[in-house]
Motif scaffolding. Structure first.
Motif, short mmCIF file in Angstrom:
data_model
loop_
_atom_site.label_atom_id
_atom_site.label_comp_id
_atom_site.label_asym_id
_atom_site.label_seq_id
_atom_site.Cartn_x
_atom_site.Cartn_y
_atom_site.Cartn_z
N CYS A 150 57.53 36.99 25.04
CA CYS A 150 57.23 35.73 25.39
C CYS A 150 58.32 34.69 25.71
O CYS A 150 59.82 35.10 25.20
CB CYS A 150 56.96 34.83 23.82
N TYR A 152 59.17 31.62 25.65
CA TYR A 152 59.56 30.76 24.88
C TYR A 152 60.44 31.05 23.62
O TYR A 152 61.28 30.35 23.11
CB TYR A 152 58.46 29.88 24.44
N CYS A 153 60.19 32.15 22.93
CA CYS A 153 60.66 32.43 21.67
C CYS A 153 61.06 33.94 21.66
O CYS A 153 61.69 34.29 20.75
CB CYS A 153 59.25 32.47 20.51
N CYS A 162 51.05 34.16 22.70
CA CYS A 162 52.04 34.54 21.95
C CYS A 162 51.74 34.65 20.61
O CYS A 162 52.10 33.55 19.90
CB CYS A 162 53.42 33.80 22.28
N GLY A 165 54.63 35.07 17.72
CA GLY A 165 55.70 34.34 17.60
C GLY A 165 55.19 33.00 17.70
O GLY A 165 54.79 32.28 16.52
N CYS A 166 55.73 32.21 18.97
CA CYS A 166 55.55 30.74 18.84
C CYS A 166 53.82 30.31 19.07
O CYS A 166 53.75 28.84 18.86
CB CYS A 166 56.43 30.14 19.62
#
Ligand SMILES: [Zn+2]
Length: 721
Positions: A150, A152-153, A162, A165-166
């Motif tokens: 991901c 973003y995270c 994701c 995760g986020c």
């Protein structure tokens, strides 16, 4: 949508997240379907006109991937699951007014018409996009066909979300280090023209929408953050065959199908339309709901908040449809603190629950009243037993049975008396609690309005001891005794108490019906009431029950300890097996916290071009102290055969030497590493990567896996504080 309290004079529709036509249903899935069913029933009890609709989600890559694995066509594969779901829902008293599927004609036509509307309104444009491609398979890799990191995270993520995760939706081309799920090889990115929906133009509209949205707070707060961060336009087409064709023929788009998240929520409308067409629009008008000002309520899992609070209302607004009034997002059901896993068999299956011989209402009650809707619930058979035996058997069942039995034995039914003022008021309070609970979207409070009233009933009967008030010449009967068959012998005082209790029993049945419909109907019939308790309005809780009824029977059964012990042992065995398999890849959407141990230190670094936002979640010093971080010295470093990035290192941490696997092979000259100091998270759970055990995690920063070290005299083995 309106902001008047329920019930309103406009028709409502309640939906639950569409089941993905891809595998067996487990209790985690059932939480949403049962929750929405209970909410719909509760609305109807208030007198709200309401329909409960849903359908199977047939499209998307998981169906295509799994059908391919089984060597069948995706439509046959999905239809098979669809039919199994249709057969399962009634077994849990999940009563859809219409249950369609996304591949049927109604949804296909409606989806294409809505996309056409969006295109006509100028909300769709074409843009080149990087699409993952597997050169070996000679195939584009939409969504689940590609896995990676991901952006973003930094967590492991699948192509379009994701989910571990986020929780963000990921656009094509966003996933980093893409790997083909077909061949397991690294994927390439190729540029392709695709269609985009201008979600970014709806920021202001959506902010306003969220300010007025009812439901659970998680469904408002998370999206507000996403809007603040800036909304990206949304790629709504995919390079695959399975799906609904992109409707606008402009030459470039003939090979494209619509992204599954375009046509899936439109099934809410399509299914409402099918219901309306079946019963007639004079009975229920789908257009009044979806194009007028009807009340739309979505009950969803918290993993699909973004689709329902950003994309969906933007699509509805852009195409000229009505907006949802309420969105309630449920937490997950976990077992042993971990998400349920279809592929690892870490679950309680819907069919398994029934085969154990439990009544569906017990699970309905447990799933809707344990914790708030937003909370994750860790399922154990002990907790299930405690809830059932305590609240249903002990409180509700006990009250119902002793009341009706006493009434039957002494008065052959409902005693001839007026309900006392105290009891009348208490039932009125319960009615108000129920109404508030529905308007608060709290199923737990709906259930409590019934159980606390039954609790009051138990106290009331205990306080007045009606068995002491019956003809004192004769032996007073007890609830536990066999019926005597004697003539009625109640006194006036006993008649008053029992009259009150019968009224309470009837009220409890009406209040409990949304949660435990079958059992409530059982009580209804024992009371000799006509019709269905499900069609009875809340106010009827104060209307007198029939004068006579037969001998009652018990409606709930105690769950025995040995049964629970057996089920618990079976579940623990299953959890252990699942844990043993947890190093293997898994494709279940609700698995959380599983991937971490598969990673090594350097691979955890997200290759973000912008810096990640600081996390708002603060931790206490004690949490930090839980991390055993040590100064280490790298003794040896070598590549791992077959793994592109991974290196095997031996790290001296003073007390011992640890073998660690780190994703730094391509980023460092391994020959330079021995002798270097490093920082190691020593109490990381061991994990096996490419057959090599990694016993600790090297800390590193940035895209280049820059290894952390110390700059003073810290000696090897010292703890980082
Ligand atoms: Zn993420």
């Amino acid at each position: 949508m309106s902001s008047d309290e329920f019930p309103t004079d406009r028709p409502a529709v309640v939906t639950c997240g569409l089941p993905y036509a891809n595998g067996d249903l487990h209790i985690g899935h059932l939480r949403g379907y049962i929750g929405a069913d209970a909410f719909n029933r509760a609305l109807q009890t208030l007198g709200q006109q309401s329909a409960y609709v849903c359908g199977s989600d047939m499209h998307g890559t998981p169906v295509a991937v799994n059908a391919e694995e089984e060597g069948v066509e995706p439509d046959a594969f999905a239809l098979d699951w669809h039919q199994q779901y249709e057969a399962t829902f009634p077994q849990f008293n999940i009563d859809f007014d219409n249950y369609g599927h996304t591949h049927d004609e109604t949804n296909t036509d409606l989806t294409q018409s809505i996309v056409q509307d969006l295109d006509d309104a100028g909300y769709i444009y074409e843009k080149p996009v990087q699409v993952a491609y597997d050169p070996d398979a000679d195939q584009y890799l939409p969504d689940r066909y590609v896995e990676g990191t991901c952006p973003y995270c930094g967590e492991f993520a699948r192509g379009d979300e994701c989910d571990e995760g986020c929780q963000r939706h990921l656009e094509p081309g966003e996933i980093e280090d893409p790997v083909s799920s077909i061949t397991g090889n690294p994927a390439e990115y190729l540029e392709r023209p695709h269609k985009f929906f201008r979600v970014s133009e709806f920021s202001e509209y959506l902010t306003d929408f969220l300010d007025n949205l009812e439901g659970t707070s998680n469904a408002r707060n998370q999206p507000r953050q996403w809007i603040e961060d800036g909304l990206q336009d949304w790629c709504i087409t995919r390079d695959m065959d399975w799906g609904i064709d992109y409707p606008v023929d402009d030459g470039d788009s003939e090979d494209l199908v619509l992204y599954v998240w375009v046509d899936a929520p439109i099934e809410y409308i399509a299914s409402t339309k099918q219901y309306s067409e079946r019963v007639g629009s004079d009975q229920y008008d789908w257009e009044e709901v979806w194009k007028g000002d009807g009340e739309i309520v979505h009950i969803i899992g918290r993993d699909i908040i973004q689709h329902h609070t950003i994309f969906w209302p933007a699509m509805l607004e852009g195409a000229g449809y009505n907006a949802p009034r309420g969105i309630a997002a449920t937490g997950f059901i976990t077992i042993g603190g971990k998400g349920l896993s279809t592929s690892r068999n870490r679950a309680i299956w819907a069919t398994e629950y029934l085969e154990e011989g439990f009544h569906p209402d017990l699970l309905r009650y447990y799933l809707t009243t344990t914790g708030g809707l937003q909370q994750d619930v860790d399922f154990t058979w002990e907790a299930f037993q405690e809830t059932v035996n305590g609240e249903l058997v002990g409180t509700v069942g006990n009250f119902w049975y002793r009341t009706l039995l006493f009434a039957y034995r002494n008065f052959e039914g409902t005693p001839d008396a007026e309900v006392s003022e105290e009891v009348h008021e208490r039932i009125q309070d319960a009615i108000a609690e129920f109404r508030d609970a529905v308007n608060d979207y709290s199923l737990r409070a709906v259930g409590r309005s019934a159980t606390t009233l039954a609790q009051f009933g138990n106290e009331y009967i205990q306080r007045h001891e009606p068995w002491k008030l019956v003809d004192e010449e004769s032996e007073a009967p007890r609830a536990s005794e066999e019926p005597s068959g004697d003539e009625p012998r109640g006194t006036e005082q006993a008649a008053q108490v029992i009259r009150d209790c019968v009224q309470i029993a009837k009220a409890v049945a009406i209040l409990l019906e949304p949660i435990a419909p079958d059992t409530a109907q059982g009580l209804w019939e024992q009371l000799n009431e006509d019709g269905a308790v499900g069609e009875t309005l809340l106010e009827d809780a104060l209307r007198a029950p029939p004068e006579t009824f037969d001998e009652p029977s018990e409606l709930f059964t105690t769950i025995e300890d040995d049964e629970v012990a057996e089920l618990t042992a079976k579940l623990e065995d299953r959890i252990a097996t699942a844990a043993a398999e947890s190093a293997d890849a898994d494709d279940d959407a609700t698995d959380a916290d599983e991937r971490e141990t598969d990673d090594d230190g350097a691979n955890d670094q997200a290759a973000v071009s912008d810096l990640e936002a600081l996390t708002d979640d603060r931790i206490g010093f004690e949490d930090f102290q839980d991390l055993d971080i040590r100064v280490g010295r790298i003794e040896t470093a070598e590549g791992i055969d077959g793994a592109d990035d991974l290196a095997r290192l031996e790290v001296d941490i003073g007390l011992e030497t640890r073998q660690v696997v780190a994703g730094i092979k391509q980023l460092h000259d391994l020959d330079e590493l021995p002798g270097e100091k490093c920082i190691l998270l020593a109490n990381m759970e061991p994990a096996e990567l490419f057959g090599v055990e990694s016993n600790g995690m090297l800390l590193a920063a940035g895209d280049d896996a820059d290894l952390l070290t110390t700059h003073g005299d810290a000696t090897v083995g010292e703890r980082v504080r």
